[in-house]
Design a protein around this motif. Structure first.
Motif: not given
Length: 394
Positions: A202, A262-263
Protein backbone atom coordinates in the motif's frame (compact mmCIF):
# COMPACT_ATOMS: atom_id res chain seq x y z
CA UNK A 1 75.78 -114.53 4.59
CA UNK A 2 73.54 -115.91 7.26
CA UNK A 3 73.76 -114.32 10.72
CA UNK A 4 71.93 -114.98 13.95
CA UNK A 5 72.72 -111.43 15.16
CA UNK A 6 71.53 -109.38 12.22
CA UNK A 7 68.43 -110.45 10.27
CA UNK A 8 68.36 -108.06 7.31
CA UNK A 9 65.25 -109.61 5.80
CA UNK A 10 63.33 -109.25 9.05
CA UNK A 11 64.40 -105.62 9.38
CA UNK A 12 63.17 -104.83 5.84
CA UNK A 13 59.87 -106.64 6.44
CA UNK A 14 59.37 -104.83 9.76
CA UNK A 15 60.01 -101.43 8.14
CA UNK A 16 57.45 -102.19 5.47
CA UNK A 17 54.93 -103.29 8.08
CA UNK A 18 55.42 -100.07 10.06
CA UNK A 19 54.89 -97.95 6.94
CA UNK A 20 51.72 -99.86 6.08
CA UNK A 21 50.43 -99.51 9.66
CA UNK A 22 51.05 -95.75 9.56
CA UNK A 23 49.17 -95.45 6.28
CA UNK A 24 46.32 -97.51 7.69
CA UNK A 25 46.14 -95.21 10.72
CA UNK A 26 45.86 -92.14 8.44
CA UNK A 27 43.19 -93.82 6.32
CA UNK A 28 41.20 -94.88 9.36
CA UNK A 29 41.34 -91.32 10.73
CA UNK A 30 39.98 -89.99 7.42
CA UNK A 31 37.22 -92.57 7.40
CA UNK A 32 36.21 -91.91 11.02
CA UNK A 33 36.36 -88.08 10.73
CA UNK A 34 35.31 -87.74 7.09
CA UNK A 35 38.15 -85.25 6.57
CA UNK A 36 41.09 -85.51 4.24
CA UNK A 37 42.60 -82.41 5.89
CA UNK A 38 41.78 -82.57 9.56
CA UNK A 39 44.68 -80.56 10.95
CA UNK A 40 47.31 -78.09 9.80
CA UNK A 41 49.87 -80.91 9.55
CA UNK A 42 47.80 -82.57 6.81
CA UNK A 43 47.85 -79.53 4.51
CA UNK A 44 48.58 -76.15 6.10
CA UNK A 45 47.23 -74.04 3.20
CA UNK A 46 43.93 -75.91 2.82
CA UNK A 47 43.45 -76.15 6.58
CA UNK A 48 43.94 -72.37 6.95
CA UNK A 49 41.45 -71.57 4.16
CA UNK A 50 38.88 -74.01 5.50
CA UNK A 51 39.17 -72.66 9.05
CA UNK A 52 38.68 -69.07 7.86
CA UNK A 53 35.71 -69.93 5.67
CA UNK A 54 34.06 -71.93 8.43
CA UNK A 55 34.38 -68.87 10.65
CA UNK A 56 32.78 -66.71 7.95
CA UNK A 57 30.00 -69.25 7.56
CA UNK A 58 29.28 -69.06 11.28
CA UNK A 59 29.07 -65.27 10.93
CA UNK A 60 26.66 -65.68 8.00
CA UNK A 61 24.51 -67.86 10.21
CA UNK A 62 24.34 -65.00 12.71
CA UNK A 63 23.48 -62.65 9.82
CA UNK A 64 20.57 -64.93 8.92
CA UNK A 65 19.25 -64.66 12.47
CA UNK A 66 19.68 -60.87 12.39
CA UNK A 67 17.89 -60.70 9.04
CA UNK A 68 14.98 -62.57 10.56
CA UNK A 69 14.83 -60.08 13.42
CA UNK A 70 15.09 -57.14 11.03
CA UNK A 71 12.37 -58.57 8.80
CA UNK A 72 10.07 -58.86 11.81
CA UNK A 73 10.64 -55.18 12.67
CA UNK A 74 10.02 -54.02 9.11
CA UNK A 75 6.95 -56.23 8.70
CA UNK A 76 5.49 -54.92 11.96
CA UNK A 77 6.00 -51.31 10.87
CA UNK A 78 4.54 -52.03 7.44
CA UNK A 79 1.48 -53.75 8.90
CA UNK A 80 0.89 -50.74 11.17
CA UNK A 81 1.36 -48.25 8.34
CA UNK A 82 -0.95 -50.20 6.05
CA UNK A 83 -3.67 -50.32 8.72
CA UNK A 84 -3.24 -46.60 9.43
CA UNK A 85 -3.63 -45.80 5.73
CA UNK A 86 -7.00 -47.56 5.68
CA UNK A 87 -8.16 -45.58 8.72
CA UNK A 88 -7.04 -42.25 7.22
CA UNK A 89 -8.88 -43.15 4.00
CA UNK A 90 -12.00 -43.60 6.09
CA UNK A 91 -11.48 -40.19 7.74
CA UNK A 92 -11.21 -38.66 4.27
CA UNK A 93 -14.46 -40.37 3.26
CA UNK A 94 -16.20 -38.93 6.32
CA UNK A 95 -15.02 -35.41 5.48
CA UNK A 96 -16.25 -35.77 1.91
CA UNK A 97 -19.62 -36.92 3.24
CA UNK A 98 -19.70 -33.82 5.49
CA UNK A 99 -19.68 -31.54 2.42
CA UNK A 100 -23.18 -32.66 1.49
CA UNK A 101 -25.91 -30.20 2.42
CA UNK A 102 -28.04 -31.16 5.39
CA UNK A 103 -25.59 -33.69 6.82
CA UNK A 104 -25.25 -33.78 10.62
CA UNK A 105 -21.57 -32.80 10.97
CA UNK A 106 -21.61 -33.46 14.71
CA UNK A 107 -22.49 -37.12 14.10
CA UNK A 108 -19.76 -37.39 11.52
CA UNK A 109 -17.31 -35.91 14.03
CA UNK A 110 -18.20 -38.67 16.49
CA UNK A 111 -17.14 -41.24 13.89
CA UNK A 112 -13.98 -39.31 13.06
CA UNK A 113 -13.04 -39.20 16.75
CA UNK A 114 -13.22 -42.99 16.96
CA UNK A 115 -11.05 -43.29 13.85
CA UNK A 116 -8.52 -40.86 15.33
CA UNK A 117 -8.34 -42.94 18.50
CA UNK A 118 -7.75 -46.02 16.35
CA UNK A 119 -4.80 -44.30 14.66
CA UNK A 120 -3.21 -43.73 18.05
CA UNK A 121 -3.73 -47.37 19.02
CA UNK A 122 -2.18 -48.61 15.78
CA UNK A 123 0.91 -46.44 16.18
CA UNK A 124 1.44 -47.52 19.79
CA UNK A 125 0.95 -51.21 19.04
CA UNK A 126 3.30 -51.37 16.03
CA UNK A 127 6.31 -52.27 18.18
CA UNK A 128 8.65 -55.27 17.93
CA UNK A 129 11.49 -56.06 20.30
CA UNK A 130 11.09 -52.64 21.91
CA UNK A 131 11.37 -50.70 18.64
CA UNK A 132 8.55 -48.66 17.14
CA UNK A 133 9.12 -47.21 13.68
CA UNK A 134 5.76 -45.40 13.49
CA UNK A 135 6.33 -42.93 16.30
CA UNK A 136 9.39 -41.24 17.78
CA UNK A 137 10.50 -37.91 19.23
CA UNK A 138 11.27 -35.23 16.63
CA UNK A 139 12.40 -31.97 18.18
CA UNK A 140 12.17 -30.07 14.88
CA UNK A 141 10.59 -30.55 11.46
CA UNK A 142 14.03 -31.51 10.09
CA UNK A 143 14.97 -33.90 12.90
CA UNK A 144 15.58 -37.53 12.00
CA UNK A 145 16.56 -40.86 13.50
CA UNK A 146 18.09 -43.78 11.62
CA UNK A 147 17.03 -47.36 12.22
CA UNK A 148 19.15 -50.18 10.81
CA UNK A 149 18.88 -53.90 10.22
CA UNK A 150 21.83 -56.19 9.46
CA UNK A 151 22.05 -56.89 5.73
CA UNK A 152 25.19 -58.95 5.10
CA UNK A 153 28.66 -60.02 6.25
CA UNK A 154 31.42 -59.18 3.76
CA UNK A 155 35.10 -60.14 3.47
CA UNK A 156 36.89 -58.11 0.79
CA UNK A 157 39.90 -59.04 -1.34
CA UNK A 158 42.27 -57.70 1.32
CA UNK A 159 40.78 -59.93 4.00
CA UNK A 160 39.00 -57.08 5.81
CA UNK A 161 35.59 -57.98 7.19
CA UNK A 162 32.56 -55.74 7.67
CA UNK A 163 28.85 -55.95 8.40
CA UNK A 164 26.59 -54.14 5.93
CA UNK A 165 23.30 -52.68 7.13
CA UNK A 166 20.03 -51.52 5.59
CA UNK A 167 18.96 -48.10 6.92
CA UNK A 168 15.48 -46.60 7.34
CA UNK A 169 15.11 -42.96 8.34
CA UNK A 170 12.46 -41.87 10.82
CA UNK A 171 11.56 -38.25 10.09
CA UNK A 172 8.56 -36.01 9.54
CA UNK A 173 7.75 -37.81 6.27
CA UNK A 174 7.78 -41.36 7.68
CA UNK A 175 6.69 -41.09 11.34
CA UNK A 176 2.97 -41.00 12.11
CA UNK A 177 3.25 -39.34 15.51
CA UNK A 178 5.89 -37.13 17.14
CA UNK A 179 6.12 -38.36 20.73
CA UNK A 180 8.01 -35.21 21.80
CA UNK A 181 4.77 -33.25 21.44
CA UNK A 182 6.17 -30.85 18.83
CA UNK A 183 3.72 -32.00 16.16
CA UNK A 184 6.21 -33.03 13.48
CA UNK A 185 4.64 -36.38 12.55
CA UNK A 186 2.50 -37.05 9.49
CA UNK A 187 -0.71 -37.24 11.51
CA UNK A 188 -0.06 -34.66 14.23
CA UNK A 189 1.49 -31.83 12.19
CA UNK A 190 -0.84 -28.83 11.96
CA UNK A 191 -1.95 -27.18 8.73
CA UNK A 192 -3.81 -23.90 8.29
CA UNK A 193 -7.32 -24.66 7.09
CA UNK A 194 -8.42 -21.07 6.67
CA UNK A 195 -6.45 -18.26 5.05
CA UNK A 196 -7.50 -15.45 7.36
CA UNK A 197 -5.00 -12.83 6.15
CA UNK A 198 -3.78 -11.10 3.00
CA UNK A 199 -0.73 -8.90 2.44
CA UNK A 200 -0.95 -5.79 0.25
CA UNK A 201 1.68 -3.29 -0.87
CA UNK A 202 0.00 0.00 0.00
CA UNK A 203 1.23 3.45 -1.00
CA UNK A 204 0.58 5.83 1.88
CA UNK A 205 1.89 9.37 1.50
CA UNK A 206 4.31 8.26 -1.21
CA UNK A 207 5.79 5.42 0.89
CA UNK A 208 5.04 1.87 -0.27
CA UNK A 209 5.02 -0.79 2.44
CA UNK A 210 3.45 -4.26 2.86
CA UNK A 211 0.45 -4.39 5.16
CA UNK A 212 -1.24 -7.61 6.32
CA UNK A 213 -4.95 -7.32 6.95
CA UNK A 214 -7.90 -9.59 7.60
CA UNK A 215 -9.13 -11.43 4.51
CA UNK A 216 -12.56 -12.80 3.63
CA UNK A 217 -14.13 -14.96 0.95
CA UNK A 218 -17.12 -13.73 -0.99
CA UNK A 219 -19.33 -16.15 0.97
CA UNK A 220 -18.19 -14.54 4.21
CA UNK A 221 -18.80 -11.06 2.80
CA UNK A 222 -22.32 -12.01 1.76
CA UNK A 223 -23.05 -13.53 5.17
CA UNK A 224 -21.76 -10.43 6.95
CA UNK A 225 -23.17 -7.60 4.90
CA UNK A 226 -26.45 -8.71 3.75
CA UNK A 227 -25.20 -7.44 1.05
CA UNK A 228 -25.07 -4.82 -1.72
CA UNK A 229 -22.31 -5.30 -4.29
CA UNK A 230 -21.12 -2.57 -6.58
CA UNK A 231 -18.39 -3.89 -8.81
CA UNK A 232 -15.48 -4.78 -6.53
CA UNK A 233 -16.95 -3.27 -3.38
CA UNK A 234 -19.68 -4.37 -1.00
CA UNK A 235 -21.71 -2.40 1.57
CA UNK A 236 -24.82 -2.80 3.60
CA UNK A 237 -23.63 -4.37 6.82
CA UNK A 238 -21.54 -3.34 9.78
CA UNK A 239 -18.46 -3.35 7.55
CA UNK A 240 -17.60 -2.39 4.01
CA UNK A 241 -15.36 -4.54 1.76
CA UNK A 242 -13.32 -4.28 -1.42
CA UNK A 243 -12.04 -7.07 -3.61
CA UNK A 244 -8.24 -7.20 -3.85
CA UNK A 245 -7.67 -10.61 -5.46
CA UNK A 246 -9.49 -13.70 -6.70
CA UNK A 247 -12.13 -14.39 -4.02
CA UNK A 248 -10.15 -12.28 -1.53
CA UNK A 249 -11.93 -9.32 0.08
CA UNK A 250 -10.63 -6.92 2.73
CA UNK A 251 -12.29 -4.34 4.94
CA UNK A 252 -12.58 -0.88 3.45
CA UNK A 253 -13.08 2.70 4.68
CA UNK A 254 -14.06 5.89 2.94
CA UNK A 255 -10.87 7.29 1.41
CA UNK A 256 -11.71 10.71 2.77
CA UNK A 257 -10.70 9.37 6.20
CA UNK A 258 -7.27 8.33 4.86
CA UNK A 259 -6.60 10.76 2.01
CA UNK A 260 -2.91 9.90 1.87
CA UNK A 261 -3.59 6.31 0.76
CA UNK A 262 -3.20 6.37 -3.00
CA UNK A 263 -4.73 2.93 -3.71
CA UNK A 264 -8.44 3.57 -3.97
CA UNK A 265 -11.48 1.63 -5.19
CA UNK A 266 -14.12 3.69 -6.95
CA UNK A 267 -17.80 2.98 -6.31
CA UNK A 268 -19.27 5.03 -9.14
CA UNK A 269 -22.83 4.06 -8.32
CA UNK A 270 -22.70 5.46 -4.81
CA UNK A 271 -20.02 8.04 -5.52
CA UNK A 272 -17.66 6.69 -2.87
CA UNK A 273 -13.90 6.17 -3.08
CA UNK A 274 -12.92 3.23 -0.90
CA UNK A 275 -9.50 2.63 0.68
CA UNK A 276 -8.13 -0.42 2.46
CA UNK A 277 -8.73 -0.41 6.20
CA UNK A 278 -5.15 -1.06 7.37
CA UNK A 279 -6.30 -1.27 11.00
CA UNK A 280 -8.29 -4.47 10.36
CA UNK A 281 -5.80 -6.95 11.78
CA UNK A 282 -6.29 -10.61 10.85
CA UNK A 283 -7.47 -13.10 13.41
CA UNK A 284 -5.26 -16.05 14.24
CA UNK A 285 -5.36 -18.60 11.46
CA UNK A 286 -7.26 -21.78 12.24
CA UNK A 287 -5.04 -24.86 12.13
CA UNK A 288 -5.73 -28.59 12.35
CA UNK A 289 -4.03 -31.97 12.10
CA UNK A 290 -5.31 -35.33 10.89
CA UNK A 291 -5.23 -36.72 14.42
CA UNK A 292 -6.79 -33.61 15.96
CA UNK A 293 -9.19 -32.15 13.39
CA UNK A 294 -12.77 -31.47 14.40
CA UNK A 295 -15.82 -30.35 12.47
CA UNK A 296 -19.21 -29.08 13.56
CA UNK A 297 -22.21 -27.28 12.16
CA UNK A 298 -20.17 -24.06 11.82
CA UNK A 299 -17.46 -25.64 9.67
CA UNK A 300 -17.56 -23.97 6.25
CA UNK A 301 -17.26 -25.64 2.86
CA UNK A 302 -13.90 -23.89 2.40
CA UNK A 303 -12.61 -25.31 5.65
CA UNK A 304 -13.86 -28.80 4.74
CA UNK A 305 -12.09 -28.54 1.41
CA UNK A 306 -8.82 -27.67 3.12
CA UNK A 307 -9.29 -30.45 5.66
CA UNK A 308 -9.81 -32.95 2.84
CA UNK A 309 -6.71 -31.62 1.09
CA UNK A 310 -4.71 -31.93 4.32
CA UNK A 311 -5.83 -35.54 4.86
CA UNK A 312 -5.05 -36.36 1.23
CA UNK A 313 -1.52 -34.96 1.64
CA UNK A 314 -1.08 -37.13 4.72
CA UNK A 315 -2.22 -40.16 2.74
CA UNK A 316 0.42 -39.38 0.12
CA UNK A 317 3.17 -39.26 2.76
CA UNK A 318 1.95 -42.48 4.39
CA UNK A 319 1.78 -44.28 1.05
CA UNK A 320 5.35 -43.22 0.28
CA UNK A 321 6.53 -44.42 3.71
CA UNK A 322 4.72 -47.75 3.25
CA UNK A 323 6.39 -48.15 -0.16
CA UNK A 324 9.81 -47.62 1.45
CA UNK A 325 9.06 -50.22 4.13
CA UNK A 326 7.83 -52.63 1.46
CA UNK A 327 11.00 -52.22 -0.58
CA UNK A 328 13.16 -52.85 2.50
CA UNK A 329 11.12 -55.97 3.31
CA UNK A 330 11.61 -57.22 -0.25
CA UNK A 331 15.33 -56.53 -0.05
CA UNK A 332 15.60 -58.44 3.22
CA UNK A 333 13.78 -61.43 1.69
CA UNK A 334 16.21 -61.42 -1.25
CA UNK A 335 19.17 -61.11 1.12
CA UNK A 336 17.95 -64.02 3.24
CA UNK A 337 17.73 -66.17 0.13
CA UNK A 338 21.19 -65.04 -1.00
CA UNK A 339 22.79 -65.70 2.41
CA UNK A 340 21.28 -69.19 2.43
CA UNK A 341 22.73 -69.94 -1.01
CA UNK A 342 26.05 -68.37 -0.05
CA UNK A 343 26.28 -70.54 3.05
CA UNK A 344 25.67 -73.65 0.97
CA UNK A 345 28.30 -72.56 -1.56
CA UNK A 346 30.91 -71.99 1.13
CA UNK A 347 30.13 -75.39 2.66
CA UNK A 348 30.63 -77.01 -0.74
CA UNK A 349 33.87 -75.12 -1.34
CA UNK A 350 35.30 -76.10 2.03
CA UNK A 351 34.20 -79.68 1.44
CA UNK A 352 36.11 -79.86 -1.83
CA UNK A 353 39.26 -78.78 -0.01
CA UNK A 354 39.19 -80.91 3.11
CA UNK A 355 36.55 -83.65 2.84
CA UNK A 356 37.72 -87.22 2.34
CA UNK A 357 36.51 -89.22 -0.66
CA UNK A 358 34.98 -92.18 1.16
CA UNK A 359 34.98 -94.40 -1.95
CA UNK A 360 38.69 -93.80 -2.40
CA UNK A 361 39.46 -94.23 1.29
CA UNK A 362 37.57 -97.52 1.55
CA UNK A 363 39.44 -98.86 -1.49
CA UNK A 364 42.73 -97.72 0.01
CA UNK A 365 41.87 -99.38 3.34
CA UNK A 366 41.20 -102.70 1.64
CA UNK A 367 44.52 -102.47 -0.19
CA UNK A 368 46.41 -101.57 2.99
CA UNK A 369 44.80 -104.44 4.89
CA UNK A 370 46.01 -106.82 2.18
CA UNK A 371 49.47 -105.26 2.24
CA UNK A 372 49.53 -105.56 6.01
CA UNK A 373 48.74 -109.27 5.86
CA UNK A 374 51.46 -109.79 3.26
CA UNK A 375 53.96 -107.78 5.32
CA UNK A 376 53.17 -109.88 8.39
CA UNK A 377 53.66 -113.01 6.30
CA UNK A 378 56.99 -111.68 4.95
CA UNK A 379 58.13 -110.85 8.49
CA UNK A 380 57.19 -114.34 9.62
CA UNK A 381 59.24 -115.87 6.79
CA UNK A 382 62.21 -113.60 7.56
CA UNK A 383 62.08 -114.58 11.23
CA UNK A 384 61.98 -118.28 10.31
CA UNK A 385 65.28 -117.99 8.42
CA UNK A 386 67.24 -117.99 11.68
CA UNK A 387 65.47 -121.21 12.74
CA UNK A 388 66.92 -123.02 9.71
CA UNK A 389 70.46 -122.45 11.05
CA UNK A 390 69.75 -124.95 13.87
CA UNK A 391 69.52 -127.76 11.37
CA UNK A 392 73.16 -127.25 10.46
CA UNK A 393 74.21 -128.17 14.00
CA UNK A 394 72.20 -131.35 14.29
Amino acid sequence: MTSILTNTNAMAALSTLRSISSSMEDTQNRISSGLRVGSASDNAAYWSIATTMRSDNAALSAVQDALGLGAAKVDTAYAGMDSAIEVVKEIKNKLVAATEDGVDKDKIQEEITQLQDQLGSIAEAASFSGENWLQTGLTTATSSETKSVVGSFVRDASGNVSVKKVDYTLDSSTVLFDTSGNGNGILDKTTSIEDASFTLNINTGGVVSPVTVAAYTIDQVIADTGSVFTGDSATGGAKSYVKVSDDVWVEAVDQSTVPTQEVAFNDTTNGIMWAVDTTAAPAAATAASVSGLTIDSNTTATQLGKLISMVDDALGSMTSAAASLGSISSRIDLQEEFVSKLTDSIDKGVGRLVDADMNEESTRLKALQTQQQLAIQALSIANSDSQSVLSLFR
